[in-house]
Write an enzyme that holds these catalytic residues in place. Structure first.
Site, PDB file in Angstrom:
ATOM      1  N   ASP A   1       0.885  -1.163   0.000  1.00  0.00           N
ATOM      2  CA  ASP A   1       0.000   0.000   0.000  1.00  0.00           C
ATOM      3  C   ASP A   1       0.927   1.218   0.000  1.00  0.00           C
ATOM      4  OD1 ASP A   1      -1.655   2.122   0.573  1.00  0.00           O
ATOM      5  OD2 ASP A   1      -2.362   1.359   2.510  1.00  0.00           O
TER       6      ASP A   1
ATOM      7  N   GLU B   1      -7.314   0.523  -4.620  1.00  0.00           N
ATOM      8  CA  GLU B   1      -7.345   0.413  -3.157  1.00  0.00           C
ATOM      9  C   GLU B   1      -8.690  -0.153  -2.645  1.00  0.00           C
ATOM     10  OE1 GLU B   1      -6.075   4.346  -2.065  1.00  0.00           O
ATOM     11  OE2 GLU B   1      -4.062   3.947  -2.792  1.00  0.00           O
TER      12      GLU B   1
END
Ligand code: AMP
Length: 616
Positions: free
Chosen positions: A23, A186
């Site tokens: 991430d 995401e």
């Protein structure tokens, strides 16, 4: 379905290789993997430390640089050499940044319409360079913890990132020495971490509410048999936990008389404010001291001052919902992502808006990275129940005019897979359409294998060419092909399920492929002839009808010319000469096109007035 073999020398995958999920966040970044023993996704961290690596880079005097927690310490003491939020600059020009350039304490350069660069002393860095420095640090830390080389990764990006921004992220990975196997959204990663999409049968609609340190985004997505589709996305790239901190700072400034430079006091209070905010997520009052002055804030006061900020996120939710075309009650789950969703008022207001309890069962800081790790594991071939790496061994398509194969899903399409194409009728008033599904590589369906056939009936009478029949193929993770046909003007629909494998052995597949290669030249020639004949026959039929009805009254010369051209075309058809057919078609077309257009116009306007087209 066939499994694809994976080979690193060619850049493709190798079974059981460790691929990490990353991430790459605006405020913090982190790496996750699937734990080899528990088989569960876990965020990587050194003993007793946080998994979060601040996305901050500090350039020191001697050309040395540090990334992460160490760099964060320089945010206040050396702002010109400390870069944060580089993600916000990805794929942007100076103009794109608008007023927000003021919020960067370091120098962002206007490169005359080109993508922005950051200047640190006499050196220039692109956002790709900066992101690559963060990724390099993540790679190094991961290798240290895992005690093995990490060279392949799945990286997440916001759903609203455009192609340039996705490409920039991929390039940053490459610069950091990582082979970026996939860039995923995401919200998709978050949904995977919450377990959605793992159940192959699942059809769900999910809202992902992501409130981080500096950005907010909301995405509405559907998951159908492991395929994630983002229906809408909305948000604000300058709204997040930092604003909640500033609200507390302003509250304290209004309540107290602090001595000293206002800006400096604000900076000093900021860290205290963040501490207060976090504390108030679980307590009713926060008290501290600033330069021997007592400062405090209660949970009620805090909630009152942050309400307008959270309202802004709720407006974004309403917009996203509107764009998705869905009603609130159609959202099955609302999942929480980002550290700021720990604030109880955030959860409360989001629950209130969607009219259902939010799902906050996964660590909101780690959820995106955990999802990326799940995706990485699928790519590594370790997660067997999600067959994302399976591929179709042979092309799948439909029979079109003249027995031609129209491929919707080419051979080697990764499954789950989806494709759709629109077809139309070729006869006036045609009420049914045969949908025949074939598998194989040859141009003519007769040389391929029929998997299924059904009839879409009940198409309302319309002139040829007017109905819009959309045929869609969906192969779910089980390899089951669902074929749907829908006439879009009337909404008439039909669907059929086709079982996987189709009893083809590997030898069958091999033989069909070999056949298609050996016959390729013959097939192409045959296909061209069939296409030319189909077009010619259709044209003859339409022109014939036109002459018979003679609605608008042709001149004798027109009639004569048309009839001669038709005879010539018929003759060429008997001779089966593709080039001659095409020439004669063209000739007849030139003569009859004006009539054909006229009859179409009349037919459409009459059918709009409710008259049957059969009269024509
Ligand atoms: P992220 O960008 O997802 O890493 O989120 C970082 C933001 O979450 C920062 O603004 C943090 O201050 C905020 N945050 C972290 N922990 C908490 C907490 N317990 N309560 C409220 N906000 C928090």
């Amino acid at each position: 379905m066939a499994k694809i073999a994976i080979n690193i020398t060619t850049g493709s995958l190798q079974q059981n290789e460790m691929i990490v999920g990353i991430d790459l966040g605006t405020t913090n970044s982190l790496v996750a993997i699937i734990h080899p023993e528990s088989k569960k996704p876990v965020a990587l961290k050194e003993h007793n430390s946080s998994s979060l690596v601040p996305s901050v880079i500090h350039f020191g005097n001697a050309g040395d640089l540090v990334v992460g927690n160490e760099a964060k310490q320089y945010l206040v003491s050396d702002p010109a050499h400390t870069i944060f939020s580089a993600k916000r600059l990805m794929g942007k020009t100076y103009k794109d940044l608008g007023d927000h350039t003021a919020s960067f304490a370091y120098k962002v350069i206007d490169d005359e319409g080109s993508l922005v660069k950051v200047q640190v002393d006499d050196k220039f860095y692109s956002p790709v360079d900066l992101s690559s420095l963060i990724l390099k640090e993540l790679k190094t830390q991961a290798e240290h913890i895992l005690k093995t080389t990490v060279s392949k990764a799945v990286i997440t990006v916001p759903a609203y990132f455009n192609d340039a921004q996705r490409q920039a992220t991929r390039d940053a990975g490459r610069l950091a020495g990582l082979d970026v196997l996939r860039i995923i959204n995401e919200p998709t990663a978050a949904s995977l971490a919450y377990g959605f999409g793992i159940d192959k049968e699942e059809v769900k609609t999910i809202a992902v509410y992501d409130l981080g340190g500096g950005t907010f985004d909301i995405s509405i997505l559907t998951i159908n048999s492991g395929i994630f589709e983002v229906l809408s996305t909305n948000g604000d790239t300058f709204l997040g936990g930092d604003d909640l901190d500033m609200a507390i700072v302003n509250f304290w400034m209004s309540q107290n008389n602090f001595s000293g430079n206002e800006n400096e006091v604000k900076q000093q209070l900021r860290l205290k404010a963040e501490e207060a905010k976090k504390y108030l997520s679980g307590n009713d009052i926060f008290t501290a001291e600033h330069n021997n002055q007592k400062i405090s804030i209660t949970k009620t006061e805090f909630e009152e001052i942050i309400q307008p900020i959270i309202e802004k996120t709720i407006s974004c939710c309403a917009n996203a919902l509107k764009d998705s075309g869905l009603a609130k009650k159609e959202i099955d789950e609302v999942i929480m992502v980002g550290g700021s969703t720990r604030t109880p008022l955030v959860k409360q207001m989001v629950s209130g808006f969607f009219g259902k309890q939010v799902n906050d069962t996964v660590n909101p800081d780690e959820v995106v990275a955990l999802g990326a790790a799940i995706q990485a594991d699928i790519l590594a071939g370790n997660t067997k129940d999600l067959l994302l790496l399976d591929i179709t061994p042979l092309s799948l398509g439909l029979e079109t005019m003249g027995g031609l194969m129209d491929v919707l899903l080419p051979r080697n399409s990764k499954i789950p897979a989806k494709a759709a194409r629109q077809y139309t009728t070729y006869k006036d008033g045609q009420s049914g359409m045969k949908i025949a599904v074939y598998q194989g590589e040859r141009d003519m369906v007769q040389d391929n294998r029929q998997l299924a056939a059904f009839n879409l009936s009940g198409i309302p009478a319309m002139p040829a060419g007017l109905p819009k029949v959309e045929v869609s193929f969906l192969i779910n993770t089980d390899g089951i092909l669902v074929v749907k046909a829908k006439e879009l003007r009337s909404g008439i629909e039909q669907a059929i399920q086709v079982k996987p494998q189709y009893e083809l052995t590997d030898e069958d597949v091999e033989k069909m492929l070999l056949d298609s290669m050996q016959n390729a030249e013959k097939d192409i020639a045959h296909r061209a002839l069939v296409e030319a004949k189909t077009e010619a026959e259709q044209l003859l039929e339409t022109t014939e009808k036109f002459i018979q009805k003679n609605i608008t009254g042709l001149t004798a010369q027109e009639l004569n010319e048309t009839s001669l051209a038709m005879q010539a075309l018929q003759l060429s058809l008997q001779m089966e000469d593709k080039n001659l057919i095409q020439t004669k078609t063209e000739e007849l077309n030139n003569i009859s096109r004006p009539y054909a257009e006229r009859i179409m116009d009349t037919a459409i306007s009459k059918s709009m007035r409710g008259e049957s087209v059969n009269k024509f």
